[in-house]
Design an enzyme around this catalytic site. Sequence first.
Site, PDB file in Angstrom:
ATOM      1  N   GLU A 169      53.932  -2.725 -18.296  1.00 54.24           N
ATOM      2  CA  GLU A 169      53.513  -2.762 -16.882  1.00 54.24           C
ATOM      3  C   GLU A 169      52.369  -3.754 -16.644  1.00 54.24           C
ATOM      4  O   GLU A 169      51.337  -3.399 -16.089  1.00 54.24           O
ATOM      5  CB  GLU A 169      53.132  -1.353 -16.417  1.00 54.24           C
ATOM      6  CG  GLU A 169      54.288  -0.372 -16.569  1.00 54.24           C
ATOM      7  CD  GLU A 169      53.926   1.068 -16.215  1.00 54.24           C
ATOM      8  OE1 GLU A 169      52.790   1.321 -15.809  1.00 54.24           O
ATOM      9  OE2 GLU A 169      54.825   1.929 -16.353  1.00 54.24           O
ATOM     10  N   ASN A 210      57.915  -4.289 -21.255  1.00 49.73           N
ATOM     11  CA  ASN A 210      58.534  -3.185 -20.508  1.00 49.73           C
ATOM     12  C   ASN A 210      57.870  -3.062 -19.140  1.00 49.73           C
ATOM     13  O   ASN A 210      56.645  -3.192 -19.021  1.00 49.73           O
ATOM     14  CB  ASN A 210      58.300  -1.894 -21.315  1.00 49.73           C
ATOM     15  CG  ASN A 210      59.061  -0.699 -20.819  1.00 49.73           C
ATOM     16  OD1 ASN A 210      60.260  -0.784 -20.583  1.00 49.73           O
ATOM     17  ND2 ASN A 210      58.380   0.433 -20.662  1.00 49.73           N
ATOM     18  N   HIS A 246      63.077   3.616 -13.126  1.00 50.92           N
ATOM     19  CA  HIS A 246      62.746   4.835 -12.384  1.00 50.92           C
ATOM     20  C   HIS A 246      63.284   4.615 -10.961  1.00 50.92           C
ATOM     21  O   HIS A 246      62.626   3.989 -10.127  1.00 50.92           O
ATOM     22  CB  HIS A 246      61.235   5.071 -12.376  1.00 50.92           C
ATOM     23  CG  HIS A 246      60.699   5.381 -13.735  1.00 50.92           C
ATOM     24  ND1 HIS A 246      61.014   6.558 -14.397  1.00 50.92           N
ATOM     25  CD2 HIS A 246      59.896   4.684 -14.572  1.00 50.92           C
ATOM     26  CE1 HIS A 246      60.412   6.570 -15.584  1.00 50.92           C
ATOM     27  NE2 HIS A 246      59.732   5.441 -15.724  1.00 50.92           N
ATOM     28  N   GLU A 274      63.703   3.883 -19.349  1.00 51.85           N
ATOM     29  CA  GLU A 274      63.113   5.126 -18.813  1.00 51.85           C
ATOM     30  C   GLU A 274      63.912   5.630 -17.606  1.00 51.85           C
ATOM     31  O   GLU A 274      63.354   6.041 -16.588  1.00 51.85           O
ATOM     32  CB  GLU A 274      61.646   4.880 -18.400  1.00 51.85           C
ATOM     33  CG  GLU A 274      60.775   4.337 -19.505  1.00 51.85           C
ATOM     34  CD  GLU A 274      59.317   4.149 -19.117  1.00 51.85           C
ATOM     35  OE1 GLU A 274      58.872   4.714 -18.099  1.00 51.85           O
ATOM     36  OE2 GLU A 274      58.613   3.414 -19.842  1.00 51.85           O
ATOM     37  N   ASP A 276      65.614   7.402 -14.728  1.00 51.78           N
ATOM     38  CA  ASP A 276      65.766   8.644 -13.975  1.00 51.78           C
ATOM     39  C   ASP A 276      66.015   8.267 -12.518  1.00 51.78           C
ATOM     40  O   ASP A 276      65.750   7.139 -12.107  1.00 51.78           O
ATOM     41  CB  ASP A 276      64.590   9.634 -14.148  1.00 51.78           C
ATOM     42  CG  ASP A 276      63.229   9.034 -13.914  1.00 51.78           C
ATOM     43  OD1 ASP A 276      63.119   8.033 -13.175  1.00 51.78           O
ATOM     44  OD2 ASP A 276      62.237   9.567 -14.457  1.00 51.78           O
TER      45      ASP A 276
HETATM   46  O1  G3I Z   1      47.163  15.952 -22.471  1.00 51.37           O
HETATM   47  C1  G3I Z   1      46.457  16.289 -21.275  1.00 51.37           C
HETATM   48  C2  G3I Z   1      45.956  17.692 -21.329  1.00 51.37           C
HETATM   49  O2  G3I Z   1      45.014  17.803 -22.364  1.00 51.37           O
HETATM   50  C3  G3I Z   1      45.345  18.057 -19.967  1.00 51.37           C
HETATM   51  O3  G3I Z   1      44.963  19.404 -19.975  1.00 51.37           O
HETATM   52  C4  G3I Z   1      46.343  17.832 -18.849  1.00 51.37           C
HETATM   53  C5  G3I Z   1      45.745  18.110 -17.471  1.00 51.37           C
HETATM   54  O4  G3I Z   1      46.259  17.268 -16.498  1.00 51.37           O
HETATM   55  O5  G3I Z   1      46.761  16.487 -18.896  1.00 51.37           O
HETATM   56  C6  G3I Z   1      47.407  16.128 -20.105  1.00 51.37           C
HETATM   57  O6  G3I Z   1      47.756  14.790 -20.024  1.00 51.37           O
HETATM   58  C7  G3I Z   1      48.876  14.479 -19.212  1.00 51.37           C
HETATM   59  C8  G3I Z   1      49.863  13.705 -20.071  1.00 51.37           C
HETATM   60  O7  G3I Z   1      50.939  13.266 -19.281  1.00 51.37           O
HETATM   61  C9  G3I Z   1      50.410  14.548 -21.217  1.00 51.37           C
HETATM   62  O8  G3I Z   1      51.070  15.670 -20.722  1.00 51.37           O
HETATM   63  C10 G3I Z   1      48.402  13.627 -18.055  1.00 51.37           C
HETATM   64  O9  G3I Z   1      47.605  14.393 -17.182  1.00 51.37           O
HETATM   65  C11 G3I Z   1      49.614  13.086 -17.304  1.00 51.37           C
HETATM   66  O10 G3I Z   1      49.157  12.147 -16.351  1.00 51.37           O
HETATM   67  C12 G3I Z   1      50.536  12.384 -18.260  1.00 51.37           C
HETATM   68  O11 G3I Z   1      51.641  11.916 -17.530  1.00 51.37           O
HETATM   69  C13 G3I Z   1      52.458  10.963 -18.175  1.00 51.37           C
HETATM   70  C14 G3I Z   1      52.372   9.643 -17.440  1.00 51.37           C
HETATM   71  O12 G3I Z   1      53.259   8.717 -18.046  1.00 51.37           O
HETATM   72  C15 G3I Z   1      50.979   9.067 -17.449  1.00 51.37           C
HETATM   73  O13 G3I Z   1      50.966   7.841 -16.838  1.00 51.37           O
HETATM   74  C16 G3I Z   1      53.874  11.477 -18.141  1.00 51.37           C
HETATM   75  O14 G3I Z   1      53.981  12.650 -18.962  1.00 51.37           O
HETATM   76  C17 G3I Z   1      54.839  10.408 -18.642  1.00 51.37           C
HETATM   77  O15 G3I Z   1      56.161  10.803 -18.397  1.00 51.37           O
HETATM   78  C18 G3I Z   1      54.596   9.112 -17.906  1.00 51.37           C
HETATM   79  O16 G3I Z   1      55.442   8.135 -18.467  1.00 51.37           O
HETATM   80  C19 G3I Z   1      55.364   6.829 -17.885  1.00 51.37           C
HETATM   81  C20 G3I Z   1      55.640   5.845 -18.995  1.00 51.37           C
HETATM   82  O17 G3I Z   1      54.764   6.058 -20.076  1.00 51.37           O
HETATM   83  C21 G3I Z   1      55.524   4.410 -18.493  1.00 51.37           C
HETATM   84  N1  G3I Z   1      56.377   4.215 -17.327  1.00 51.37           N
HETATM   85  C22 G3I Z   1      56.223   5.173 -16.255  1.00 51.37           C
HETATM   86  C23 G3I Z   1      56.387   6.597 -16.772  1.00 51.37           C
HETATM   87  C24 G3I Z   1      56.288   7.594 -15.649  1.00 51.37           C
HETATM   88  O18 G3I Z   1      55.028   7.600 -15.081  1.00 51.37           O
END
Ligand code: G3I
Length: 470
Positions: A169, A210, A246, A274, A276
């Site tokens: 990105e 990517n 996405h 990715e 969806d």
């Molecule tokens: O691990 C912490 C945890 O300790 C905490 O208590 C909790 C509270 O919010 O957050 C947890 O972290 C989260 C993390 O996922 C793991 O679950 C983050 O808040 C959350 O923002 C994060 O989201 C991820 C996101 O990327 C972040 O940008 C999504 O799971 C994941 O599916 C998403 O994936 C991205 C790709 O990497 C890149 N392309 C877009 C795609 C969708 O956004």
Amino acid sequence: MFPSKRRAAAVIAAGVLVSGLALAGGVQAQERAQDEPSTLAASLREAAAANGKFVGTAINNGLLGNSTYANIASSQFDSVTAENAMKWDSTEPSRGSFNYGGGDQLVDFAQANDQQVYGHTLVWHNQLPSWVSNGGFNASTLTSIMNNHITNVVNHFENDVEYWDVVNEVFNEDGTMRGSVFQNTIGTSFVGTAFRTADAADPDAKLCINDYNIETDNAKSDGLYNLVSSLLSQGVPIDCVGFQSHLVLDQNTSSFKSNMQRFADLGLELIITELDIRISTPADSSELQRQAQQYAGITQMCLEVSACSGITVWGISDRDSWVPGTFPGEGAACLYDDNYQPKPAYSAMVTAFGGDPGDPGDPGDPDPPTGCTASYVANRWNNGSVVELRVTTPQALSGWQITFALPAGTIVGSWNAEISQSGTSVTARNTQHNGTVAANGTVSFGFQTNSGATYSTPVVSLNGTQCTTA
Ligand code: G3I
């Protein structure tokens, strides 16, 4: 097609399962689907492998203890991407302190299930610890921090990870470079530096750039095209482009194929990384059908562009998806619903790959392997057990994969199946000699464990479909 780097062993292994079905392309595959359904691949991974493509999913490590989730992950996909576990905030949360626990867990799961691992991601402005983003480093120091991160992570996973999203990105929607800490401090050269460093750390890994919203011909994909062309002309070792995909229900992606093709013409491998397709929730049946057609269309497009080597979906079920958290009021974006039941999109994707997901409503099409029954008989003693598992299938099988959870112990021996175990998830596959099973036939195999602990009879699935367990 892309001989310079290693080819995913998992994909080749999965292809062997359906080698008798090796098909030249998706159109031909679809024609066969109508004529010879009983011999067609029944799982997504078998159907994709029959076309020489991989099909993957993002994995949330925290869900691998859920046997339904783990069974779908292992039986339907031959590639896995860490949804979060290999990102910078997980792998190097503080400077020079590396943590590979989550990534290693995923690699173990993949190896137990003949899957390739797609590495995501080395350099990204998001999920970047604040010691990097707010460190106030000058260009020279930040470059060495970035290189050190890449070298350590790629070295650790060398031989286990087939592809890396080296940079993720890096573009704005107008095709200019995003103002990340890397761009603002180092300048655009950080991209080429990142690729050269990753290549030095693992010359055999395929290295990708990517991004999202680059699927169609637009300003952002033009920016990517120009950057990649320039990097290639400078000899930067870039192998592939990841189209995140996405998408939104009914989104016009008519230029996706021609856009992919212009990157293919640069000699690059292309991956849908990715996928969806989100819908305003609750989704009605018409929307789910249109979503299914969209999934099928993307699959068909990947089949038609030979440089497209695979498709990864971003999460298994709607309940695990990132979408509702980021787009309130939207969701239902995945192949499985909130209860891990396959949606029309799942069937459409299998069918687009030339497989047969089964349609009990169509008398011309045999049922999928539902209605299987399993008996799980364990004989236990103080520090061991022997289990005999018998599964009766109403449909003829040309290859089988049986998955279940083993709550206690490690498997120390087995017969009549190739068995792999990852934590509590067990996958048993047919041997060379017992993959063909007649309708109403029974698969029988067994194994020995080093634990005599008692547990309730586990749920058993045959080729991804849950059986009734006696
Ligand atoms: O691990 C912490 C945890 O300790 C905490 O208590 C909790 C509270 O919010 O957050 C947890 O972290 C989260 C993390 O996922 C793991 O679950 C983050 O808040 C959350 O923002 C994060 O989201 C991820 C996101 O990327 C972040 O940008 C999504 O799971 C994941 O599916 C998403 O994936 C991205 C790709 O990497 C890149 N392309 C877009 C795609 C969708 O956004």
